[in-house]
Write an enzyme that holds these catalytic residues in place. Structure first.
Site, PDB file in Angstrom:
ATOM      1  N   SER A   1       0.822  -1.213   0.000  1.00 21.01           N
ATOM      2  CA  SER A   1       0.000   0.000   0.000  1.00 21.01           C
ATOM      3  C   SER A   1       0.858   1.265   0.000  1.00 21.01           C
ATOM      4  CB  SER A   1      -0.938   0.000   1.204  1.00 21.01           C
ATOM      5  OG  SER A   1      -0.211  -0.080   2.420  1.00 21.01           O
TER       6      SER A   1
ATOM      7  N   LYS B   1     -15.117  -4.067  -2.748  1.00 18.79           N
ATOM      8  CA  LYS B   1     -16.227  -3.267  -2.243  1.00 18.79           C
ATOM      9  C   LYS B   1     -16.325  -3.448  -0.728  1.00 18.79           C
ATOM     10  CE  LYS B   1     -18.964  -3.834  -6.480  1.00 18.79           C
ATOM     11  NZ  LYS B   1     -17.987  -4.664  -7.179  1.00 18.79           N
TER      12      LYS B   1
ATOM     13  N   LYS C   1       6.235  -6.492   4.380  1.00 18.27           N
ATOM     14  CA  LYS C   1       4.867  -6.714   4.853  1.00 18.27           C
ATOM     15  C   LYS C   1       4.436  -8.151   4.578  1.00 18.27           C
ATOM     16  CE  LYS C   1       1.999  -3.303   4.579  1.00 18.27           C
ATOM     17  NZ  LYS C   1       1.068  -2.275   4.085  1.00 18.27           N
TER      18      LYS C   1
ATOM     19  N   GLU D   1       0.031 -12.734  -1.338  1.00 13.36           N
ATOM     20  CA  GLU D   1      -0.295 -12.632  -2.760  1.00 13.36           C
ATOM     21  C   GLU D   1       0.803 -13.259  -3.612  1.00 13.36           C
ATOM     22  OE1 GLU D   1      -2.843  -8.454  -2.534  1.00 13.36           O
ATOM     23  OE2 GLU D   1      -0.869  -8.484  -3.473  1.00 13.36           O
TER      24      GLU D   1
ATOM     25  N   LYS E   1      14.410 -13.403 -12.446  1.00 16.15           N
ATOM     26  CA  LYS E   1      13.454 -13.193 -13.525  1.00 16.15           C
ATOM     27  C   LYS E   1      13.727 -11.879 -14.249  1.00 16.15           C
ATOM     28  CE  LYS E   1       9.462 -15.876 -11.945  1.00 16.15           C
ATOM     29  NZ  LYS E   1       9.336 -16.628 -13.195  1.00 16.15           N
TER      30      LYS E   1
END
Length: 259
Positions: free
Chosen positions: A134, A163, A193, A199, A236
Site C-alpha cells: 500500500s 467493495k 509486509k 499474494e 526473472k
C-alpha cells in the site's frame, strides 16, 4: 497554466531517446507536436514519462515525427533546472531485459497459460493481477493500474475491484486464480509486509503449476536486496521504475500481455 521548461526536439526517428538531466525531482514529459500544443493550451493530452525522482531520465521516441521535451513541477514543491539531449537509439546500452527478450517472455508465458487444462486466456476474467504494498500506491501502483486499463487491459487492482464488506482474502485469491499474469511491484515496503507475501505465494504457486506468468517490476530497490528477499524473483527478467516512466512501463507490460 503551470510554468514549464521546454525543448523542441525537432523531427526525430523512432527509437531515438530523449535524455533529461534534473537538479531535483520533477515531471518529465515526452510529447508529439499535437499533444504539446494541447499541453500548452491546458487541454487534455497524452504523453510518455511522468514523475522522475532520479536523474538522468530516458524516454524512447516511439515513432518518427516532431517531438518535444517538457519538465514541470505540477503538483510538486520547489523548482528544478533541466538539460535536454537526444541520443541515437543505436548508441544506447541495451534496454531493460523485458524489452530485450519480449518474445522470449511471451513464448514462456503462452506456454504456461496454455499448458494448464481449463485455464486458457478465454477462461480468465482478468489480464493482469497487480500485487503491491500500500505504501507504493500513490507513486507508482495507482497511476500504473489506470494506465494499463486505459490501454484496454482487464486489471485486478484492489481499488477497481473490492467493495465494502468483501472478504479480502477470498477476493484476492479469486483475483489471482482468474488472472493470466501477475504484475508484482517489488520494493522495500513489499518485502517488509506479510500481506503482499501472501499474494506472491499465490502467484508463484500459479506460475509453478503452469497457469500464469509473473512480470516483476522493481521499484526503488537494488538487486542485492531482491536477491536477499527472493532469489527466484531476482533471477526473472524485470522492468525498473528507475529506467522508465509510468506510461512507458504500461506500454511494455501491455505489449507482453497482448502479443
Amino acid at each position: 497554466m503551470t510554468r514549464f521548461l521546454h525543448s523542441d526536439l525537432g523531427h526525430r526517428s523512432a527509437r531515438d531517446v530523449l535524455e533529461v538531466t534534473l537538479t531535483s525531482g520533477a515531471n518529465v514529459l515526452l510529447l508529439d507536436e499535437s499533444n504539446f500544443q494541447r499541453y500548452r493550451r491546458g487541454d487534455s493530452y497524452q504523453y510518455r514519462g511522468g514523475l522522475a525522482k532520479k536523474s538522468p531520465v530516458r524516454l524512447q521516441i516511439p515513432h518518427a515525427g516532431r517531438w518535444h521535451g517538457v519538465v514541470d513541477m505540477r503538483g510538486l514543491r520547489g523548482s528544478t533546472n533541466a538539460g535536454f539531449r537526444v541520443i541515437n537509439g543505436s548508441a544506447l546500452r541495451p534496454l531493460p531485459p523485458i524489452r530485450e527478450h519480449r518474445a522470449q517472455i511471451q513464448q514462456i508465458a503462452d506456454n504456461l497459460v496454455d499448458s494448464a487444462p481449463g485455464h486458457t486466456a478465454e477462461s480468465c476474467e482478468f489480464d493482469v493481477f497487480i500485487s503491491h504494498a500500500s505504501e507504493d500506491k500513490d507513486e507508482i501502483v495507482r497511476p500504473l493500474a489506470h494506465a494499463l486499463r486505459e490501454r484496454g487491459l482487464e486489471v485486478w487492482y484492489d481499488e477497481f475491484v473490492l467493495k465494502i464488506g468483501d472478504s479480502l482474502r477470498r477476493r484476492v485469491d479469486e483475483g489471482i486464480s482468474r488472472s493470466r499474469f501477475g504484475l508484482v511491484i517489488l520494493s522495500r515496503s513489499f518485502f517488509a509486509k506479510d500481506w503482499p507475501q501472501h499474494e506472491l505465494d499465490g502467484l508463484v504457486t500459479m506460475s509453478l503449476d503452469g497457469r500464469q506468468g509473473i512480470l516483476p517490476l522493481w521499484h526503488q530497490i537494488p538487486k542485492d536486496e531482491v536477491i536477499a528477499a527472493s532469489p527466484s524473483l531476482a533471477d526473472k527478467l524485470a522492468l525498473r521504475t528507475a529506467d522508465y516512466g509510468i506510461q512507458e512501463i504500461a506500454d511494455e507490460v501491455t505489449a507482453v500481455i497482448s502479443d
